[in-house]
Design an enzyme around this catalytic site. Structure first.
Site, PDB file in Angstrom:
ATOM      1  N   LYS A   1     -27.786  19.663  42.044  1.00  0.00           N
ATOM      2  CA  LYS A   1     -27.777  18.373  41.229  1.00  0.00           C
ATOM      3  C   LYS A   1     -26.395  17.932  40.666  1.00  0.00           C
ATOM      4  O   LYS A   1     -25.361  17.827  41.238  1.00  0.00           O
ATOM      5  CB  LYS A   1     -29.093  18.003  40.385  1.00  0.00           C
ATOM      6  CG  LYS A   1     -30.215  18.505  41.069  1.00  0.00           C
ATOM      7  CD  LYS A   1     -30.740  17.811  42.164  1.00  0.00           C
ATOM      8  CE  LYS A   1     -32.033  18.044  42.879  1.00  0.00           C
ATOM      9  NZ  LYS A   1     -32.415  18.628  43.666  1.00  0.00           N
TER      10      LYS A   1
ATOM     11  N   ARG B   1     -23.368  41.519  48.093  1.00  0.00           N
ATOM     12  CA  ARG B   1     -24.480  40.974  47.475  1.00  0.00           C
ATOM     13  C   ARG B   1     -24.766  41.189  46.084  1.00  0.00           C
ATOM     14  O   ARG B   1     -25.651  40.284  45.501  1.00  0.00           O
ATOM     15  CB  ARG B   1     -25.677  41.582  48.249  1.00  0.00           C
ATOM     16  CG  ARG B   1     -27.094  41.087  47.847  1.00  0.00           C
ATOM     17  CD  ARG B   1     -28.207  41.254  48.777  1.00  0.00           C
ATOM     18  NE  ARG B   1     -28.226  42.431  49.860  1.00  0.00           N
ATOM     19  CZ  ARG B   1     -28.483  43.838  49.690  1.00  0.00           C
ATOM     20  NH1 ARG B   1     -28.654  44.211  48.239  1.00  0.00           N
ATOM     21  NH2 ARG B   1     -28.707  44.560  50.384  1.00  0.00           N
TER      22      ARG B   1
ATOM     23  N   ASP C   1     -37.730  24.329  34.003  1.00  0.00           N
ATOM     24  CA  ASP C   1     -36.688  23.565  34.612  1.00  0.00           C
ATOM     25  C   ASP C   1     -35.915  22.636  33.865  1.00  0.00           C
ATOM     26  O   ASP C   1     -36.755  21.409  33.756  1.00  0.00           O
ATOM     27  CB  ASP C   1     -37.836  22.944  35.957  1.00  0.00           C
ATOM     28  CG  ASP C   1     -36.607  22.331  37.092  1.00  0.00           C
ATOM     29  OD1 ASP C   1     -35.646  22.014  36.766  1.00  0.00           O
ATOM     30  OD2 ASP C   1     -37.350  22.130  37.917  1.00  0.00           O
TER      31      ASP C   1
ATOM     32  N   TYR D   1     -41.974  19.628  39.317  1.00  0.00           N
ATOM     33  CA  TYR D   1     -41.203  19.258  40.690  1.00  0.00           C
ATOM     34  C   TYR D   1     -42.793  20.003  41.820  1.00  0.00           C
ATOM     35  O   TYR D   1     -42.963  20.931  41.529  1.00  0.00           O
ATOM     36  CB  TYR D   1     -40.090  20.076  40.641  1.00  0.00           C
ATOM     37  CG  TYR D   1     -39.252  20.095  41.999  1.00  0.00           C
ATOM     38  CD1 TYR D   1     -39.119  18.997  42.640  1.00  0.00           C
ATOM     39  CD2 TYR D   1     -38.963  21.283  42.461  1.00  0.00           C
ATOM     40  CE1 TYR D   1     -38.523  18.820  43.931  1.00  0.00           C
ATOM     41  CE2 TYR D   1     -38.300  21.274  43.817  1.00  0.00           C
ATOM     42  CZ  TYR D   1     -38.121  20.053  44.499  1.00  0.00           C
ATOM     43  OH  TYR D   1     -37.264  20.080  45.588  1.00  0.00           O
TER      44      TYR D   1
HETATM   45  C1  LIG Z   1     -36.478  18.922  39.089  1.00  0.00           C
HETATM   46  C2  LIG Z   1     -36.184  19.715  40.130  1.00  0.00           C
HETATM   47  N1  LIG Z   1     -36.172  20.871  40.024  1.00  0.00           N
HETATM   48  C3  LIG Z   1     -35.964  21.875  40.976  1.00  0.00           C
HETATM   49  C4  LIG Z   1     -35.551  21.039  42.258  1.00  0.00           C
HETATM   50  C5  LIG Z   1     -35.162  22.173  43.484  1.00  0.00           C
HETATM   51  O1  LIG Z   1     -33.677  22.232  43.629  1.00  0.00           O
HETATM   52  P1  LIG Z   1     -33.270  22.536  45.156  1.00  0.00           P
HETATM   53  O2  LIG Z   1     -33.232  21.384  46.015  1.00  0.00           O
HETATM   54  O3  LIG Z   1     -31.835  22.979  44.686  1.00  0.00           O
HETATM   55  O4  LIG Z   1     -33.953  23.536  45.582  1.00  0.00           O
HETATM   56  C6  LIG Z   1     -35.437  19.705  42.428  1.00  0.00           C
HETATM   57  C7  LIG Z   1     -34.951  18.956  43.615  1.00  0.00           C
HETATM   58  O5  LIG Z   1     -34.977  18.095  44.006  1.00  0.00           O
HETATM   59  C8  LIG Z   1     -35.763  19.059  41.395  1.00  0.00           C
HETATM   60  O6  LIG Z   1     -35.775  17.674  41.558  1.00  0.00           O
END
Ligand SMILES: Cc1ncc(COP(=O)(O)O)c(C=O)c1O
Length: 405
Positions: free
Chosen positions: A215, A63, A190, A118
């Site tokens: 992504k 871990r 983000d 998000y």
């Molecule tokens: C802009 C954005 N940030 C964070 C996330 C979250 O990522 P995860 O799906 O890997 O938890 C997403 C997921 O769609 C996203 O579109």
């Protein structure tokens, strides 16, 4: 960045494409094999009791890090740039967001969060952070230096996401960061849309830069991964939070992240070029009121995007002229190359309806018509446009067959 021999950083001046191919690799440490092995590991054995008691070893426990996690962390650190002190790996982008916010906030603190964040980021603030005594204020994403008026004595962090991943407002991050830092608050971003390939977050004043590796790092819709790049001032608290909460990523997922990273540059270039072509084509359609893509000259944030970003990805939205929901659904249902599904960043195209009007609190969001988000994948653009033509034909038929209510 590793060198051919694996003997250290020979590539400080290398361009990003070169870094993506070489970062985090150390072939000489692995019998000459190009890629770092995948360590499936929990227990690590010590040679004797004295070494165990003194923790005398490079690694300690699965871990807490293996050569596999170290390789991916180092690779992403290299891509994030010289202000990155270190990188934490998390089991999803959302886990990266929650661990980061928990690392910079404590009970009694206040956080400013962009209204375009998000949605699960908002839910995190409205549930868990609230429960732990942390207050959130949502601010208008284009507020820029005006954010000064929202800072409170206990504001410890400003969360930015530029562009918003549904509504695509571009934020003036250097201006927001200057105000936040003057107030001793950290800036958390983000940065999934642009990634460090197209927005150098740490160099623009961000302290902790998050990517959903799900992504474009993964790129194949088969991986959940999150990464956080921290600067010197924020790394120790982030590391402590991730360690003490027991957060880690499975070895096969780290392997997929590393594999994806090697081709991220060429994929992103293709997503960008195809996305802009499709966006411009949609902009010329009579059914479309507006295209929300910061690389288009018509976008209100285009000037800041041009100033601060070096590129785009394949994700953008459109606003239809007022039309019945049934017509928008008929459009989506008629598409065969654009799947209907969450997430984005994979090789395949996607299209989803969304409605942010009930979510926004800083200022009402009134786009003027129904909204759809597209992810443009790696298919041939002419095939995608032909697919969209079919969608618009179904849209017209459905709109014609209803009374427009
Ligand atoms: C802009 C954005 N940030 C964070 C996330 C979250 O990522 P995860 O799906 O890997 O938890 C997403 C997921 O769609 C996203 O579109």
């Amino acid at each position: 960045m590793s060198s051919k021999s694996g003997k250290g950083d020979g590539g400080r001046n290398h361009k990003i494409a070169t870094r993506l191919a070489h970062a985090g690799r150390n072939p000489s440490a692995h019998h000459g094999y190009v890629n770092t092995p995948v360590y499936h590991a929990s227990t690590m054995l010590y040679p004797d009791a004295e070494a165990f008691v003194a923790h005398r070893s490079r690694y300690r426990y699965g871990r807490r890090g293996t050569p596999t996690s170290e390789a991916l962390e180092n690779a992403i650190k290299d891509i994030e740039g010289p202000l990155c002190e270190a990188v934490a790996l998390l089991p999803s982008g959302l886990a990266a967001i929650s661990a980061t916010l928990l690392s910079v906030l404590r009970a009694g603190d206040h956080v400013l969060v962009t209204d375009s964040a998000y949605l699960p980021t908002r839910k995190l603030c409205d549930t868990i952070l609230t429960r732990y005594g942390i207050a959130t204020t949502y601010y208008e994403p284009t507020i820029g230096p005006g954010i000064a008026a929202l800072l409170q004595a206990n504001t410890r962090a400003v969360f930015v996401e530029s562009p918003g991943s549904l509504t695509f407002e571009i934020q003036d991050i250097p201006a927001i960061a200057a105000v936040a830092h003057a107030h001793d608050a950290v800036v958390v971003m983000d940065n999934t849309w642009a990634s460090p390939l197209h927005f150098r977050a740490l160099e623009k004043g961000v302290d902790l830069s998050i990517q959903s590796g799900t992504k474009y790092i993964g790129g194949h819709s088969d991986l959940m991964l999150g990464t956080v790049a921290a600067n010197k001032a924020t790394w120790n608290r982030l590391k402590e939070t991730v360690y003490e909460m027991g957060l880690c990523v499975g070895p096969d997922d780290m392997f997929l992240g590393m594999r994806g990273l090697r081709t991220m540059g060429v994929r992103l270039a293709q997503h960008q070029a195809a996305g802009i072509k499709v966006a411009r084509w949609l902009e010329a359609r009579p059914e479309v009121l507006r295209v929300l893509h910061p690389a288009l000259e018509s976008h209100p944030g285009h000037a800041i995007w041009k100033r601060d970003f070096t590129g785009a990805c394949g994700l953008f939205s459109i606003v239809f002229k007022p039309a019945p929901t049934a017509a928008v659904h008929a459009f989506l249902d008629a598409l065969t190359l654009f799947g209907i599904g969450e997430s984005w960043g994979g090789f395949e195209s996607l299209a989803v309806p969304f409605d942010c009007t009930p979510i926004r609190t800083a200022r009402p969001w009134a786009p003027g018509g129904p909204t759809v988000r597209f992810h443009v994948g790696l298919e041939d653009v002419s095939d995608l446009l032909a697919d969209l033509e079919v969608g618009f034909a179904a849209f017209a038929e459905a709109a014609h067959g209803t009374d427009g209510s």
